[in-house]
Design a protein around this motif. Structure first.
Motif, short mmCIF file in Angstrom:
data_model
loop_
_atom_site.label_atom_id
_atom_site.label_comp_id
_atom_site.label_asym_id
_atom_site.label_seq_id
_atom_site.Cartn_x
_atom_site.Cartn_y
_atom_site.Cartn_z
N UNK A 58 -26.70 -8.73 66.04
CA UNK A 58 -26.74 -7.30 65.68
C UNK A 58 -27.35 -7.08 64.30
N UNK A 59 -27.50 -8.16 63.56
CA UNK A 59 -28.10 -8.12 62.21
C UNK A 59 -27.33 -7.22 61.24
N UNK A 60 -25.99 -7.19 61.43
CA UNK A 60 -25.17 -6.37 60.53
C UNK A 60 -24.53 -7.20 59.42
N UNK A 61 -24.86 -8.49 59.36
CA UNK A 61 -24.31 -9.34 58.31
C UNK A 61 -22.98 -9.98 58.68
N UNK A 62 -22.55 -9.80 59.92
CA UNK A 62 -21.29 -10.37 60.39
C UNK A 62 -21.47 -10.88 61.82
N UNK A 63 -20.64 -11.82 62.20
CA UNK A 63 -20.60 -12.30 63.58
C UNK A 63 -19.30 -11.80 64.18
N UNK A 64 -19.42 -11.06 65.28
CA UNK A 64 -18.20 -10.59 65.95
C UNK A 64 -17.88 -11.54 67.10
N UNK A 65 -16.78 -11.26 67.76
CA UNK A 65 -16.31 -12.12 68.84
C UNK A 65 -17.34 -12.25 69.96
N UNK A 66 -17.94 -11.14 70.37
CA UNK A 66 -18.93 -11.19 71.44
C UNK A 66 -20.16 -12.00 71.03
N UNK A 67 -20.59 -11.86 69.78
CA UNK A 67 -21.74 -12.62 69.30
C UNK A 67 -21.44 -14.12 69.29
N UNK A 68 -20.23 -14.47 68.88
CA UNK A 68 -19.83 -15.88 68.89
C UNK A 68 -19.86 -16.44 70.30
N UNK A 69 -19.26 -15.73 71.22
CA UNK A 69 -19.21 -16.20 72.60
C UNK A 69 -20.62 -16.29 73.19
N UNK A 70 -21.45 -15.30 72.93
CA UNK A 70 -22.83 -15.29 73.44
C UNK A 70 -23.65 -16.44 72.84
N UNK A 71 -23.44 -16.72 71.55
CA UNK A 71 -24.18 -17.81 70.91
C UNK A 71 -23.83 -19.15 71.54
#
Length: 167
Positions: free
Chosen positions: A121-134
């Motif tokens: 999302x390029x917001x400077x943070x990794x959220x739960x969904x981004x972690x799982x997707x990565x």
């Protein structure tokens, strides 16, 4: 990059929890026996080719690139070979802490690049969904419950997102 936990999960299909509990109680002589099976040249070290061949022998063939990722993670001192002590560290109950210390020694630009890959999302943070997707993108899909467990460990301040510093 592949984590130590991901590396451990290669060895058993019902990992990570079963594997984690098994490895935490694995006696040194059994770890030594596994090392000896990997060290086909009998020189006291496991090289990249031996690692890849051993994983193939146990029914977990991987690409050369994936073998390099695993090898680089385990070869802590970067001498191009895995010593018996480096190999044993994979099986230590505090392996996640070992990984954390390894990540702290990565150059900042490498850490930033990995973080940027996760932060879609390029917001400077990794959220739960981004972690799982990565993790899914790198071929290690995990359940939502497992993602929450990992996320909670990394989200030190508990604000529901992982900052670069926490990462």
């Amino acid at each position: 990059r592949i984590s130590r936990d991901e590396f451990k999960s290669i060895f058993r299909p019902d990992a990570p929890e079963t594997l984690k509990s098994l490895l935490q109680t694995l006696p040194d002589d059994q770890i030594a026996a596994i090392f000896t099976e990997f060290d086909t040249s009998k020189d006291g070290f496991v090289d990249l080719d031996e690692l890849q061949a051993a994983l193939e022998r146990v029914g977990k063939p991987i690409s050369k690139d994936r073998a390099v990722e695993i090898f680089t993670l385990v070869d802590v001192n970067g001498d191009g070979r895995i010593s018996r002590d480096e190999f044993k560290s994979i099986f230590r109950p505090d392996a996640p802490e070992t990984l954390k210390s390894l990540l702290q020694t990565l150059p900042d630009d490498q850490i930033a690049a990995i973080f940027t890959e996760f932060d879609t999302s390029k917001d400077g943070f990794v959220d739960l969904d981004e972690l799982q997707a990565a993790l899914e993108r790198v071929g290690k899909p995990i359940s939502k419950d497992r993602a929450v467990e990992i996320f909670t460990l990394v989200d030190v301040n508990g604000d529901g997102r992982i900052s670069r510093d926490e990462f």
